[in-house]
Scaffold this active site. Structure first.
Site, short mmCIF file in Angstrom:
data_model
loop_
_atom_site.label_atom_id
_atom_site.label_comp_id
_atom_site.label_asym_id
_atom_site.label_seq_id
_atom_site.Cartn_x
_atom_site.Cartn_y
_atom_site.Cartn_z
N ASN A 35 -3.12 17.12 -1.02
CA ASN A 35 -2.27 17.37 0.13
C ASN A 35 -2.62 18.64 0.89
OD1 ASN A 35 -0.29 15.14 0.40
ND2 ASN A 35 -0.08 15.60 -1.78
N LYS A 41 0.86 -1.18 0.00
CA LYS A 41 0.00 0.00 0.00
C LYS A 41 0.90 1.23 0.00
CE LYS A 41 -1.04 2.39 2.94
NZ LYS A 41 -0.53 3.70 3.56
N THR A 52 3.48 5.76 5.30
CA THR A 52 2.96 5.46 4.01
C THR A 52 3.14 4.08 3.44
OG1 THR A 52 3.06 7.65 3.28
CG2 THR A 52 3.27 6.07 1.58
#
Lengths: 405, 405
Positions: free
Chosen positions: A400, A180, A191
């Site tokens: 973001n 992922k 992340t």
């Protein structure tokens, strides 16, 4: 919209591995967010972790547990909360989760490796995780790869997984991996996680060497925006359940090639699903003095916001690529020897615009979904490398800028 | 929209300096794009140039001419064409311009320094420039600073200039400077130029030392997107026309302080006018082991796209700042000693969220136009630095994706 990336419909079971995915309600509602992976006794394990100094609590605990034993029995992975920036309380929370899994599974807490991905700085809801463990335990299945792949997603838009079969001298073995990450780029959605398992029988040291070699050309060769997460981790588990080992160099080479295909696929899938990505871009550097130099040039070009916005605009703006090469701190660079290609079109020859270059040719190749920027540094050496990245779009800024709100 | 930046209405003449601005039609229509600056005989000159390996032809020529003589008579500056990526033909073009100015001005070609800013990779229209020279010559005036400031603009939205008067032991001297640049960021609009003149009498070596010292904390302390232009140059000329020299340490300190104010103002003006900027951001690093370490941490934070998009969104996303510090390759960083403030609000204490931190406080300071991010690395040393940057907005992507079309 991920760039030419489709979710796998099936993933091959790996004998010796059972998985389950359940909804623990950690952050998301109405979806699985907790994965339990059970490894058969005697499974060897290799791992590579983030080099970020602020590595998250689960990274600290998993690293420490692996030092204790290279043969873990369980991996516990949650999405929605990274348990990063949480200090000593975060470490205790990760350890509590390991203890709970150990109690259910009748093993030492050190035989459990924790992994977390999600928002930084919020306390891990240990109670919700431990409450969900009995259901996770009873759902364990060799067929659990696809639900596990989906349960570890955060901002990912497409699940990422791949299986490979490879024939060694002693028989056939399977590799299956899931990952992922929507770019390596999301410290607050901290992340990248990747889990690869095989039923080959591989000694721990060989496994770690093989993984490290593959990571350098896969997970460490991708960049979306240069930000390295606090939680990045990649695990390779070899259960040995096939009884097939690596007997000689040919077997090692065949297994390494398969592992390389798995890692590259997963790593490139992360870039293809990069936030706001509309293009998958390969930056290739040739004739560098050494690998470090090649990587420095490739990374400087791949990270340049000006190159990335030009890619988004399909603008063959060779001046921006040239200027990025020029600031990559290549000692004594003979700028008059530098050549740059976009796919098959030469844009820069001997340090200046190629005399035969036509803007229309540049525009044609820049409009492609998967352009390759090839940079030839002249006769400095024989080192070459590839870095994979994506373009910089409005969507990247939107994602973001708006993520937490 | 530049962040709190207003064009100066007047700039003080500097005795010994005359300037003119004319429309040569190099690329733009209906505006001045060529500046001639005449320096009195005996003027001392210092300069700092880009370190990009692909430096433009005028940079190569100006650097070579300065090695020949530190007392140039003319500076010739054009906007609209960078004369970069133009190879040997570009060098010849720059030299031809110098020869034309020398012929008009009755000096050696080596006493002329050429500067160009604009699009990369297109041939410099030498004929248009030389045709405009007689008009430029006859328009020379001590009052020419404001028109010159405007004539060197490219994507700038606001002209950038400042004057300072400083009293030395021998009397008063003037410093006036102009600069252009919309970020240091535009290799294809190759970018930053700054010209500062004073009527103080300063020896060449002192002048170069003073300029280098100021540049490190001004023009080399700003970043919009990390891209370094092929044409960056900063020139400091001291005509000595006031007859006032630097007599002793107090004079040097007073002059250096004034020069520092001029350079900081111009450098910060470039960031305030950064492409798409909505905020002017100071990243301050304290308690680093040395300046290089302090700069590395500050630059990593200032360049992080995640930090920059969070600033755009006014989101006090401390996890992103922390993660950027963590990947700045600070050897043996004691993460438990790191503290981070946003203006007066402590967000990270001892490596984790400050116990007293409230999101509302963070949101309040992040909403300001000029936030300061202060990073305290613990007791590593006494080195500190400041880097100035702006946020990353939709507008940045739009400008850079659409610029050439």
């Amino acid at each position: 919209m991920a760039v030419h990336l489709h979710e796998p419909e099936t993933l091959l079971p790996v004998p010796g591995v059972r998985l389950s995915a359940v909804a623990a309600g950690i952050r998301y509602q109405g979806r699985d967010d907790l994965v339990l992976m059970e490894l058969a006794p005697g499974t060897a394990c290799a791992a590579v972790f983030t080099r970020n100094a602020f590595c998250a609590a689960p990274v600290q605990v998993a690293r420490s547990h692996l030092q204790h034993s290279r043969s873990p029995r369980y991996l516990l992975i949650n999405a929605g909360n990274a348990n990063a920036g949480t200090g000593e309380a975060g470490r205790v929370a990760a350890l509590d989760c390991c203890r709970a899994v150990a109690g259910e599974g009748d093993c030492a807490p050190e035989a459990v490796l924790p992994f977390s991905t999600g928002v930084i700085g919020e306390p891990l809801p240990v109670g919700r995780i431990t409450t969900a463990l009995p259901a996770a335990r009873s759902a364990l299945s060799a067929q659990g790869w696809i639900p596990a792949m989906r349960a570890i997603m955060t901002t990912d838009t497409v699940g990422k997984g791949i299986s490979e079969r490879v024939t060694l001298s002693g028989g056939e073995v399977t590799l299956t991996g899931i990952a992922k990450g929507s770019g390596m780029i999301h410290p607050d959605m901290a992340t990248m996680l990747a889990f690869v398992a095989t039923d080959a029988r591989v000694p721990e040291e060989t496994l770690q060497d093989l993984l490290q070699g593959c990571v350098d050309t896969s997970f460490n060769a991708i960049t979306v925006d240069g930000d390295t997460s606090t939680n990045d981790a990649c695990v390779l588990a070899a259960t040995g359940a096939s009884g097939v080992g690596l007997a000689g160099e040919a077997d090692v080479a065949a297994f390494a090639a398969a592992l390389d295909r798995v890692c590259r696929h997963l790593a490139q899938a992360i870039v293809r699903d990069g936030e706001g990505a509309t293009k998958f871009v390969t930056v290739r550097v040739e004739s560098a003095r050494d690998i470090a130099e090649a990587r420095r040039v490739a990374t400087t070009v791949a990270l340049s916001p000006l190159v990335k916005t030009a890619l988004f605009a399909s603008d063959p703006n060779w001046g921006r690529i040239l200027a990025a090469v020029g600031r990559a701190e290549v000692a004594d660079l003979d700028v008059g020897a530098v050549c740059i290609h976009l796919d098959e079109v030469c844009i820069v020859r001997n340090g200046g615009r190629d005399p035969g270059y036509q803007e229309a040719d540049g525009a044609r190749v820049m409009a492609r979904d998967e352009p390759v920027i090839s940079i030839h540094l002249g006769g400095r050496g024989t080192a070459c490398t590839e870095i994979y990245t994506c373009d910089l779009s409005f969507e990247y800024v939107r994602i973001n800028a708006e993520y937490r709100s």
